[in-house]
Structure formats: structure tokens, C-alpha cells
Scaffold this motif. Structure first.
Motif, PDB file in Angstrom:
ATOM      1  N   ILE A  10       3.457  -1.353   3.842  1.00  0.00           N
ATOM      2  CA  ILE A  10       3.061   0.012   3.477  1.00  0.00           C
ATOM      3  C   ILE A  10       4.314   0.811   3.146  1.00  0.00           C
ATOM      4  CG2 ILE A  10       1.907   2.116   4.254  1.00  0.00           C
ATOM      5  CD1 ILE A  10       0.369   0.395   6.265  1.00  0.00           C
ATOM      6  N   VAL A  11       4.241   1.641   2.113  1.00  0.00           N
ATOM      7  CA  VAL A  11       5.373   2.478   1.729  1.00  0.00           C
ATOM      8  C   VAL A  11       4.945   3.939   1.633  1.00  0.00           C
ATOM      9  CG1 VAL A  11       6.678   0.709   0.506  1.00  0.00           C
ATOM     10  CG2 VAL A  11       4.943   1.995  -0.712  1.00  0.00           C
ATOM     11  N   ALA A  12       5.921   4.816   1.787  1.00  0.00           N
ATOM     12  CA  ALA A  12       5.681   6.260   1.694  1.00  0.00           C
ATOM     13  C   ALA A  12       6.968   6.942   1.289  1.00  0.00           C
ATOM     14  CB  ALA A  12       5.190   6.816   3.030  1.00  0.00           C
ATOM     15  N   VAL A  13       6.851   8.084   0.623  1.00  0.00           N
ATOM     16  CA  VAL A  13       8.007   8.887   0.245  1.00  0.00           C
ATOM     17  C   VAL A  13       8.198  10.003   1.266  1.00  0.00           C
ATOM     18  CG1 VAL A  13       9.001  10.442  -1.482  1.00  0.00           C
ATOM     19  CG2 VAL A  13       7.767   8.383  -2.208  1.00  0.00           C
ATOM     20  N   SER A  14       9.421  10.141   1.762  1.00  0.00           N
ATOM     21  CA  SER A  14       9.749  11.212   2.699  1.00  0.00           C
ATOM     22  C   SER A  14      11.130  11.751   2.328  1.00  0.00           C
ATOM     23  CB  SER A  14       9.712  10.686   4.142  1.00  0.00           C
ATOM     24  OG  SER A  14       9.854  11.741   5.063  1.00  0.00           O
ATOM     25  N   SER A  15      11.817  12.343   3.298  1.00  0.00           N
ATOM     26  CA  SER A  15      13.160  12.877   3.049  1.00  0.00           C
ATOM     27  C   SER A  15      13.970  12.786   4.327  1.00  0.00           C
ATOM     28  CB  SER A  15      13.091  14.333   2.575  1.00  0.00           C
ATOM     29  OG  SER A  15      12.444  15.139   3.540  1.00  0.00           O
ATOM     30  N   HIS A  16      15.307  12.959   4.194  1.00  0.00           N
ATOM     31  CA  HIS A  16      16.162  12.754   5.359  1.00  0.00           C
ATOM     32  C   HIS A  16      16.025  13.860   6.393  1.00  0.00           C
ATOM     33  CE1 HIS A  16      18.836  15.110   2.610  1.00  0.00           C
ATOM     34  NE2 HIS A  16      19.166  15.709   3.723  1.00  0.00           N
ATOM     35  N   LYS A  17      15.437  15.004   5.998  1.00  0.00           N
ATOM     36  CA  LYS A  17      15.097  16.029   6.963  1.00  0.00           C
ATOM     37  C   LYS A  17      13.751  16.629   6.574  1.00  0.00           C
ATOM     38  CE  LYS A  17      17.439  20.015   4.842  1.00  0.00           C
ATOM     39  NZ  LYS A  17      18.467  21.072   5.047  1.00  0.00           N
ATOM     40  N   LYS A  18      13.146  17.356   7.487  1.00  0.00           N
ATOM     41  CA  LYS A  18      11.811  17.886   7.266  1.00  0.00           C
ATOM     42  C   LYS A  18      11.784  18.827   6.070  1.00  0.00           C
ATOM     43  CE  LYS A  18       8.018  20.236   9.679  1.00  0.00           C
ATOM     44  NZ  LYS A  18       7.572  20.864  10.948  1.00  0.00           N
ATOM     45  N   ARG A  19      10.828  18.576   5.164  1.00  0.00           N
ATOM     46  CA  ARG A  19      10.664  19.410   3.976  1.00  0.00           C
ATOM     47  C   ARG A  19       9.176  19.595   3.683  1.00  0.00           C
ATOM     48  NH1 ARG A  19      15.458  20.088   1.151  1.00  0.00           N
ATOM     49  NH2 ARG A  19      17.149  18.695   1.792  1.00  0.00           N
ATOM     50  N   PRO A  20       8.826  20.734   3.073  1.00  0.00           N
ATOM     51  CA  PRO A  20       7.418  20.987   2.749  1.00  0.00           C
ATOM     52  C   PRO A  20       6.821  19.889   1.876  1.00  0.00           C
ATOM     53  CG  PRO A  20       8.720  22.987   2.487  1.00  0.00           C
ATOM     54  CD  PRO A  20       9.702  21.869   2.699  1.00  0.00           C
ATOM     55  N   TYR A  21       5.562  19.592   2.108  1.00  0.00           N
ATOM     56  CA  TYR A  21       4.761  18.663   1.325  1.00  0.00           C
ATOM     57  C   TYR A  21       5.125  17.187   1.522  1.00  0.00           C
ATOM     58  CZ  TYR A  21       4.185  23.121  -1.109  1.00  0.00           C
ATOM     59  OH  TYR A  21       3.979  24.444  -1.416  1.00  0.00           O
ATOM     60  N   LEU A  22       6.147  16.911   2.336  1.00  0.00           N
ATOM     61  CA  LEU A  22       6.525  15.531   2.611  1.00  0.00           C
ATOM     62  C   LEU A  22       6.294  15.226   4.085  1.00  0.00           C
ATOM     63  CD1 LEU A  22       9.916  15.323   0.655  1.00  0.00           C
ATOM     64  CD2 LEU A  22       7.704  14.395  -0.065  1.00  0.00           C
ATOM     65  N   SER A  23       5.644  14.105   4.367  1.00  0.00           N
ATOM     66  CA  SER A  23       5.436  13.723   5.760  1.00  0.00           C
ATOM     67  C   SER A  23       6.788  13.497   6.437  1.00  0.00           C
ATOM     68  CB  SER A  23       4.607  12.440   5.840  1.00  0.00           C
ATOM     69  OG  SER A  23       3.324  12.633   5.296  1.00  0.00           O
ATOM     70  N   GLU A  24       6.845  13.786   7.727  1.00  0.00           N
ATOM     71  CA  GLU A  24       8.115  13.711   8.445  1.00  0.00           C
ATOM     72  C   GLU A  24       8.579  12.270   8.616  1.00  0.00           C
ATOM     73  OE1 GLU A  24       8.702  16.107  11.952  1.00  0.00           O
ATOM     74  OE2 GLU A  24       6.979  17.351  11.403  1.00  0.00           O
ATOM     75  N   THR A  65       0.860  -1.181   0.000  1.00  0.00           N
ATOM     76  CA  THR A  65       0.000   0.000   0.000  1.00  0.00           C
ATOM     77  C   THR A  65       0.891   1.223   0.000  1.00  0.00           C
ATOM     78  OG1 THR A  65      -1.827  -1.054   1.190  1.00  0.00           O
ATOM     79  CG2 THR A  65      -1.674   1.338   1.342  1.00  0.00           C
ATOM     80  N   PHE A  66       0.537   2.229  -0.800  1.00  0.00           N
ATOM     81  CA  PHE A  66       1.315   3.468  -0.851  1.00  0.00           C
ATOM     82  C   PHE A  66       0.529   4.601  -0.199  1.00  0.00           C
ATOM     83  CE2 PHE A  66       2.423   7.501  -2.948  1.00  0.00           C
ATOM     84  CZ  PHE A  66       3.766   7.568  -2.604  1.00  0.00           C
ATOM     85  N   ILE A  67       1.155   5.285   0.759  1.00  0.00           N
ATOM     86  CA  ILE A  67       0.540   6.463   1.365  1.00  0.00           C
ATOM     87  C   ILE A  67       0.802   7.652   0.456  1.00  0.00           C
ATOM     88  CG2 ILE A  67       0.510   8.042   3.331  1.00  0.00           C
ATOM     89  CD1 ILE A  67       1.244   5.711   5.125  1.00  0.00           C
ATOM     90  N   ASN A  68      -0.244   8.119  -0.183  1.00  0.00           N
ATOM     91  CA  ASN A  68      -0.097   9.186  -1.161  1.00  0.00           C
ATOM     92  C   ASN A  68       0.022  10.561  -0.502  1.00  0.00           C
ATOM     93  OD1 ASN A  68      -0.167   9.911  -4.069  1.00  0.00           O
ATOM     94  ND2 ASN A  68      -1.962  11.083  -3.455  1.00  0.00           N
ATOM     95  N   CYS A  69      -0.718  10.766   0.580  1.00  0.00           N
ATOM     96  CA  CYS A  69      -0.663  12.035   1.304  1.00  0.00           C
ATOM     97  C   CYS A  69      -1.141  11.780   2.731  1.00  0.00           C
ATOM     98  CB  CYS A  69      -1.552  13.076   0.618  1.00  0.00           C
ATOM     99  SG  CYS A  69      -1.236  14.769   1.151  1.00  0.00           S
ATOM    100  N   PHE A  70      -0.454  12.401   3.700  1.00  0.00           N
ATOM    101  CA  PHE A  70      -0.753  12.185   5.111  1.00  0.00           C
ATOM    102  C   PHE A  70      -0.461  13.499   5.821  1.00  0.00           C
ATOM    103  CE2 PHE A  70       0.559   9.433   9.035  1.00  0.00           C
ATOM    104  CZ  PHE A  70      -0.638   9.745   9.659  1.00  0.00           C
ATOM    105  N   TRP A  71      -1.508  14.135   6.355  1.00  0.00           N
ATOM    106  CA  TRP A  71      -1.339  15.491   6.871  1.00  0.00           C
ATOM    107  C   TRP A  71      -2.184  15.710   8.118  1.00  0.00           C
ATOM    108  CZ3 TRP A  71      -1.977  20.384   3.282  1.00  0.00           C
ATOM    109  CH2 TRP A  71      -1.355  21.480   3.892  1.00  0.00           C
ATOM    110  N   VAL A  72      -1.513  16.116   9.178  1.00  0.00           N
ATOM    111  CA  VAL A  72      -2.190  16.571  10.400  1.00  0.00           C
ATOM    112  C   VAL A  72      -1.624  17.949  10.711  1.00  0.00           C
ATOM    113  CG1 VAL A  72      -2.606  16.165  12.856  1.00  0.00           C
ATOM    114  CG2 VAL A  72      -2.475  14.225  11.276  1.00  0.00           C
TER     115      VAL A  72
END
Length: 236
Positions: free
Chosen positions: A90-104, A56-63
Motif C-alpha cells: 500500500i502506498v500513500a502521499v504525505s509530507s515530512h511534517k504535518k500539512r493540510p490535506y495530507l495524512s500525517e 494499492t494507493f490511499i487516495n484520501c484518509f481522514w479522521v
């Protein structure tokens, strides 16, 4: 959605969602005006360049804002886990540090996710595996090579997902083109297949300059002004 400039983009996003629902996308949100929601779908139908069969891919996750710290994120993630029963994970795209539009990344790691692959300059693919024998998900080579055809000048790749880019791929890019006298090319991804072979791990919006990835953040003329003197330097 209250931004008047974004109204056309909101309509496009709703149309995009309606089509994705037919492909298994699930959208769940808190019964409130705030941004507290999660989108997920079978990874085979995700609009990202990944290989993740039976995930399953998490396309967007926002609180957002005052809703943080109340357990809503954990509840939404648990819904995704429950609906993914029988999947490899489950998979999701993020980044090694906090960035806009990407879940932490830290939030995912807290809930049992781990990094399984990376794509330049800063994207990370995170996985929570249910089946330890299942192959690990991977970014496709297109996301790692980041080769943009006809890449002279500024090339912006985008889709109708949110954040809403419609206004910014119009007036703002026109302003950049006029101010700097550089060619600007807009490449809208309109099919799942195009997105799954894209030269960036973030297909909602990615900007390239002279063939090199610059940012996944939406460009305005003001933001490009700040980037201009660094475009000869590596981004990351």
C-alpha cells in the motif's frame, strides 16, 4: 459539504467518485456525520504521478475532531489492508511534517509504513510492503522536476477531487489577478493520464508562481497576500 460556496464542487466530487468506482476505487466511512473515511484504489489508476505497479494507493484518509483516538482510523486502514491481499503493498502521499490535506506521516509510520521516495519541496511517498521482493514505488520525474509549461505568473493545477476547489479557482483567483496585476492560468486535469504526469505530487490543487511550486494549499486572496513577499524565497 455544508459550505454553500462548495456545493458545485461537491457535485463535481461525487461525479468524479462515480467514475473512479468503475476503476476500482473503494470509499468507506463511519456511519456518522463526521469526516471519518478512507478512499483507496489500484495505484495504476491513481490520479497522482507515481509508479507503483500492483500496489494499492490511499487516495484520501481522514479522521476528524472528536472521532480521533477511538480506533476508527486503525479500523479503516485495516479494511484497506484486507482488501489489498495479493498486492505488493500500500502506498500513500504525505509530507515530512504535518500539512493540510495530507495524512500525517507519523500515523502511517506507526502502522508499518516507511518513506520510499520524495518529491520537492516536501512531499514523501510512504509504503507498507507485503512483498519484500516487489519494486519500491517511486514518484515520476514530472513530480520531481516540477516543470510548468507557460509558467509566467500564477498557474494553478487542480482536479475535481476534494477538497473542493471550484469556488476558489474562480472568484478567489480572479481577485488575486485583479489585485496584483499578474497573469493567472487555471489548468484543470480531467483525465487519469494527465494527473499521472502532473508536475506536482498533489494533483487536487497545486499553485506555481513563475514556474516554481508555491503551495498545495488552496489559495484565497488573503493567503496570497501573506505569500506575496516570500515568493522569491524557496518554499518548504
Amino acid at each position: 459539504m455544508s459550505d454553500k460556496k462548495a456545493q458545485h464542487g461537491v457535485s463535481l466530487k461525487k461525479e468524479w467518485l462515480a467514475c473512479r468506482f468503475q476503476e476500482g476505487l473503494v470509499f468507506k466511512k463511519l456511519d456518522a456525520k463526521g469526516k471519518v473515511f478512507i478512499e483507496y484504489l489500484p495505484a495504476e489508476n491513481a490520479w497522482v504521478p507515481i509508479d507503483a505497479p500492483n500496489y494499492t494507493f490511499i487516495n484520501c484518509f481522514w479522521v476528524s475532531g472528536s472521532y480521533k483516538g477511538q480506533g476508527y482510523g486503525a479500523q479503516l486502514l485495516q479494511e484497506c489492508i484486507r482488501d489489498s491481499e495479493g498486492k505488493a503493498g500500500i502506498v500513500a502521499v504525505s509530507s515530512h511534517k504535518k500539512r493540510p490535506y495530507l495524512s500525517e506521516k507519523s500515523y502511517y509510520v506507526k502502522h508499518g509504513f516507511e518513506v520510499c521516495d520524495t518529491a520537492p519541496p516536501y512531499f514523501e511517498l510512504l509504503v507498507k510492503r507485503f512483498d519484500p521482493d516487489a519494486p519500491l514505488p517511486r514518484f515520476k520525474e514530472s513530480a520531481k522536476q516540477q516543470i510548468v509549461a507557460d509558467g509566467d505568473g500564477l498557474v494553478v493545477l487542480y482536479t475535481d477531487q476534494c477538497p473542493f476547489t471550484d469556488h476558489y479557482t474562480g472568484e478567489e483567483l480572479d481577485a488575486i489577478e485583479q489585485a496584483y496585476g499578474i497573469p493567472v492560468k487555471r489548468v484543470k486535469l480531467t483525465t487519469k493520464e494527465q494527473a499521472q504526469n502532473a508536475p506536482s505530487a498533489f494533483t487536487t490543487y497545486s499553485a506555481f508562481y513563475n514556474g516554481r511550486f508555491v503551495t498545495h494549499e488552496i489559495l484565497t486572496k488573503a493567503k496570497f497576500d501573506k505569500l506575496w513577499n516570500t515568493l522569491g524565497e524557496p518554499q518548504g
